[in-house]
Design a protein around this motif. Sequence first.
Motif, mmCIF file in Angstrom:
data_model
loop_
_atom_site.group_PDB
_atom_site.id
_atom_site.type_symbol
_atom_site.label_atom_id
_atom_site.label_comp_id
_atom_site.label_asym_id
_atom_site.label_seq_id
_atom_site.Cartn_x
_atom_site.Cartn_y
_atom_site.Cartn_z
ATOM 1 N N ASN A 1 0.826 -1.209 0.000
ATOM 2 C CA ASN A 1 0.000 0.000 0.000
ATOM 3 C C ASN A 1 0.860 1.259 0.000
ATOM 4 O O ASN A 1 0.511 2.270 -0.622
ATOM 5 N N ASP A 2 2.020 1.215 0.711
ATOM 6 C CA ASP A 2 2.925 2.372 0.718
ATOM 7 C C ASP A 2 3.541 2.595 -0.661
ATOM 8 O O ASP A 2 3.807 3.738 -1.063
ATOM 9 N N ILE A 3 3.782 1.503 -1.403
ATOM 10 C CA ILE A 3 4.288 1.653 -2.773
ATOM 11 C C ILE A 3 3.219 2.300 -3.648
ATOM 12 O O ILE A 3 3.489 3.229 -4.418
ATOM 13 N N LEU A 4 1.965 1.827 -3.516
ATOM 14 C CA LEU A 4 0.865 2.400 -4.295
ATOM 15 C C LEU A 4 0.661 3.874 -3.968
ATOM 16 O O LEU A 4 0.354 4.682 -4.845
ATOM 17 N N ALA A 5 0.852 4.222 -2.686
ATOM 18 C CA ALA A 5 0.628 5.599 -2.251
ATOM 19 C C ALA A 5 1.813 6.502 -2.557
ATOM 20 O O ALA A 5 1.748 7.711 -2.328
ATOM 21 N N GLY A 6 2.900 5.933 -3.056
ATOM 22 C CA GLY A 6 4.077 6.743 -3.368
ATOM 23 C C GLY A 6 4.922 7.070 -2.162
ATOM 24 O O GLY A 6 5.801 7.936 -2.224
ATOM 25 N N ILE A 7 4.685 6.393 -1.034
ATOM 26 C CA ILE A 7 5.475 6.651 0.175
ATOM 27 C C ILE A 7 6.837 5.971 0.072
ATOM 28 O O ILE A 7 7.872 6.551 0.397
ATOM 29 N N ILE A 8 6.829 4.728 -0.380
ATOM 30 C CA ILE A 8 8.092 4.011 -0.609
ATOM 31 C C ILE A 8 8.470 4.187 -2.071
ATOM 32 O O ILE A 8 7.752 3.732 -2.963
ATOM 33 N N ARG A 9 9.586 4.837 -2.324
ATOM 34 C CA ARG A 9 9.976 5.155 -3.691
ATOM 35 C C ARG A 9 11.425 4.783 -4.015
ATOM 36 O O ARG A 9 11.805 4.775 -5.175
ATOM 37 N N SER A 10 12.226 4.558 -3.007
ATOM 38 C CA SER A 10 13.667 4.398 -3.236
ATOM 39 C C SER A 10 14.048 2.948 -3.465
ATOM 40 O O SER A 10 13.508 2.041 -2.842
ATOM 41 N N ILE A 11 14.989 2.763 -4.372
ATOM 42 C CA ILE A 11 15.453 1.432 -4.751
ATOM 43 C C ILE A 11 16.963 1.343 -4.547
ATOM 44 O O ILE A 11 17.696 2.296 -4.797
ATOM 45 N N SER A 12 17.436 0.199 -4.087
ATOM 46 C CA SER A 12 18.871 -0.042 -3.906
ATOM 47 C C SER A 12 19.216 -1.402 -4.488
ATOM 48 O O SER A 12 18.401 -2.322 -4.454
ATOM 49 N N VAL A 13 20.410 -1.532 -5.030
ATOM 50 C CA VAL A 13 20.844 -2.809 -5.587
ATOM 51 C C VAL A 13 22.086 -3.284 -4.844
ATOM 52 O O VAL A 13 22.993 -2.510 -4.558
ATOM 53 N N GLY A 14 22.101 -4.562 -4.500
ATOM 54 C CA GLY A 14 23.297 -5.188 -3.945
ATOM 55 C C GLY A 14 24.008 -5.936 -5.056
ATOM 56 O O GLY A 14 23.368 -6.636 -5.843
ATOM 57 N N TYR A 15 25.321 -5.789 -5.148
ATOM 58 C CA TYR A 15 26.013 -6.348 -6.306
ATOM 59 C C TYR A 15 27.458 -6.688 -5.974
ATOM 60 O O TYR A 15 28.030 -6.213 -4.995
ATOM 61 N N ASN A 16 28.039 -7.516 -6.809
ATOM 62 C CA ASN A 16 29.465 -7.832 -6.750
ATOM 63 C C ASN A 16 30.169 -7.152 -7.915
ATOM 64 O O ASN A 16 29.680 -7.202 -9.042
ATOM 65 N N VAL A 17 31.301 -6.522 -7.643
ATOM 66 C CA VAL A 17 32.127 -5.965 -8.714
ATOM 67 C C VAL A 17 33.316 -6.888 -8.931
ATOM 68 O O VAL A 17 34.068 -7.166 -8.008
ATOM 69 N N HIS A 18 33.449 -7.335 -10.164
ATOM 70 C CA HIS A 18 34.562 -8.221 -10.497
ATOM 71 C C HIS A 18 35.710 -7.473 -11.167
ATOM 72 O O HIS A 18 36.848 -7.922 -11.109
ATOM 73 N N LYS A 19 35.429 -6.348 -11.784
ATOM 74 C CA LYS A 19 36.502 -5.626 -12.467
ATOM 75 C C LYS A 19 36.114 -4.162 -12.647
ATOM 76 O O LYS A 19 34.996 -3.850 -13.032
ATOM 77 N N TYR A 20 37.071 -3.269 -12.315
ATOM 78 C CA TYR A 20 36.895 -1.839 -12.537
ATOM 79 C C TYR A 20 37.816 -1.370 -13.668
ATOM 80 O O TYR A 20 38.904 -1.921 -13.859
ATOM 81 N N LEU A 21 37.409 -0.343 -14.363
ATOM 82 C CA LEU A 21 38.273 0.378 -15.287
ATOM 83 C C LEU A 21 38.529 1.749 -14.673
ATOM 84 O O LEU A 21 37.605 2.528 -14.455
ATOM 85 N N ARG A 22 39.784 2.048 -14.375
ATOM 86 C CA ARG A 22 40.129 3.319 -13.734
ATOM 87 C C ARG A 22 40.299 4.391 -14.804
ATOM 88 O O ARG A 22 41.089 4.237 -15.731
ATOM 89 N N GLU A 23 39.567 5.488 -14.652
ATOM 90 C CA GLU A 23 39.592 6.579 -15.621
ATOM 91 C C GLU A 23 40.050 7.854 -14.917
ATOM 92 O O GLU A 23 39.491 8.240 -13.890
ATOM 93 N N ILE A 24 41.067 8.498 -15.469
ATOM 94 C CA ILE A 24 41.626 9.707 -14.865
ATOM 95 C C ILE A 24 40.766 10.907 -15.239
ATOM 96 O O ILE A 24 40.418 11.106 -16.406
ATOM 97 N N ASN A 25 40.447 11.739 -14.233
ATOM 98 C CA ASN A 25 39.599 12.908 -14.460
ATOM 99 C C ASN A 25 40.378 14.210 -14.549
ATOM 100 O O ASN A 25 39.817 15.252 -14.817
ATOM 101 N N GLY A 26 41.666 14.167 -14.289
ATOM 102 C CA GLY A 26 42.447 15.398 -14.302
ATOM 103 C C GLY A 26 43.114 15.621 -12.964
ATOM 104 O O GLY A 26 42.741 15.044 -11.942
ATOM 105 N N GLU A 27 44.121 16.450 -12.963
ATOM 106 C CA GLU A 27 44.911 16.696 -11.763
ATOM 107 C C GLU A 27 44.043 17.260 -10.647
ATOM 108 O O GLU A 27 43.266 18.190 -10.842
ATOM 109 N N GLY A 28 44.175 16.677 -9.465
ATOM 110 C CA GLY A 28 43.440 17.157 -8.301
ATOM 111 C C GLY A 28 42.052 16.582 -8.156
ATOM 112 O O GLY A 28 41.380 16.849 -7.164
ATOM 113 N N SER A 29 41.591 15.808 -9.118
ATOM 114 C CA SER A 29 40.250 15.232 -9.061
ATOM 115 C C SER A 29 40.335 13.733 -8.832
ATOM 116 O O SER A 29 41.261 13.074 -9.300
ATOM 117 N N ALA A 30 39.349 13.219 -8.106
ATOM 118 C CA ALA A 30 39.301 11.772 -7.891
ATOM 119 C C ALA A 30 39.001 11.072 -9.212
ATOM 120 O O ALA A 30 38.230 11.576 -10.030
#
Length: 600
Positions: free
Chosen positions: A107-136
Amino acid sequence: MPQLYYQRAFVDSNTIKITEDGNFFDVVFATETPVYRNGWDESFYEILSCNSVHIRAGRLENGVVPLLDNHARTKQLGIVTKYSIENNECRATIKFSTQEQFTGIWNDILAGIIRSISVGYNVHKYLREINGEGSAPNYRAIDWEPIEISLTPIPADYHASIREETTTQKPEIVMPSNNEHTERTQATEILTAERNRCTLIRNAARIAKMDVDFTDDLIERGLTIEQAREEIFNKMAEQSQAPTVNTAHVTADESEKTREAMTVALLHRAAPGSVPLIDQAHDYKYLTLLDFARRCIDQRGDKSNRYSPNEVVKRAFSSTDFPVLLHNAVERSIKKYYDGIDSDWKKIAKKTTAKDFKEKTGTEISGSTTFEEIKEGGEYKNAFIISSNQNKVQLKTFGRVIKVTRKTVINDDLEVFNELPRILAYAAENFQAQKVWSLVTQNAKSSDNVPLFHANHKNLFNHPLNEEGLNALRTSMKRQTQVTQEPIIAPKFLIVPIELQMKAEKMLTSEIASEKNDKNTMRNSFTPINTPWLTDPNVWYLCADPNLSNGLVYAYLEGEEGLHVEKEVDFNDDSLSTKARIDFDCTIWDHRSWTKSSIQ
């Protein structure tokens, strides 16, 4: 990169879509919105690639991805029935449970009270991309696997949501541009805006002297800078009414010194006298492992005395330098024992390295290397260096793990910092020694596919260990010729089992030959080696210097010679694994530098 389990909270986009069946609804469970993360090595912006080639969709395709209540694995609310990827969004249709106990949530989903979604996941591989000096940098997940989807009240990615159609007006759809430059510009603008938001919030929080947890919460909730400033102001007002507490702030340089002092103190407790105590280490020499964890928490500005031992360990592993401290202590203890071992097998084999795990071949000289007269205007003749298809070595990985668990810390079990590293170090040494010495004792095949000691090699004899026997084997080796038909180097080592150790040492040190009572011509002629790896008490060997001639060869991975130690933190069970591994192989490249004799 080790496989880790993350949980990612998302913000609702105020849209819900309910199907005609009534118990199905659609969600967007992942987008490519960057989310700021604090990593062990560096902070970064995590991006989940919504490209089908980057997603392990086996669970989705087989209908085994559950809908949970706020990631509680014991409270399943539904199941994913199908999924799709459109416009850089991962979408799913979910069948909601018909159990009466979950009617209120539905009923809370129908009423728009519950709206947020989260995903649980495993990461097997990242690609690191440089954004520029001083930036993460960006860490783009290019190999990841959805495990579960949850309804959750805490958002971070404001593009993921339960979907709804509440108007008849068709929403604006931006079609992908064919201009690659435009696409890159749009992506850069999104990333720049997110980085600026995080930077402004962190600057505001730092000026207000807010702690790290509070600051991270502002960022992960997706607040704008205006919203964050309002919460910071409210927090300051709240703190102004509370008693002032002086908090110790530790600089990076001080942190390094403190961690070093703690490491020394921990090793001193584990093995008293094994390391000298530096000045600052005296402050920590009586601390238990749990005390160390509390100190690490306190140095971040938190108050460890508010937490139970179990919570202390959990927080210390997840948000402080505590895992680094533990790893440094284990690694230093392992290397202390390993480096202190006198390896006799390294004296009789040549060391080489390999750049990778592919098969590596040795080299030989084609033709004579004898220098020839060069007449005026004459040409120099080549001595070609060629690759030998017979001389091969191929690395393999071997290893063991020492694990520091939550139980280890709470029980103050110090064996993991002394006795286990000692056992592991000697196990690594014995493993390599057994591999190398077995080439000799088991008479392994040489590069010509003939056993190392064989009549065809002219290096197998039946002489007693005496002056005449030594001379016979020495003469035989000196008569051997290399591939270039030139004499081989003279033998350097006399190798015997421990049963013949005393006899060999007397022969090589005594001035008088005991059998004939005259001068000992073999005195100091060879370097003696005795080893328990030679199990036959009636066999002895002569060996040339391995650095001057091919014979036995052992190889390590280039840049990681010997025992390599690395750490891996597991946040699921609050533990630290210190992995000790060896990328190693050994073989026989040539038989000419070895001779063997059996006592008649």
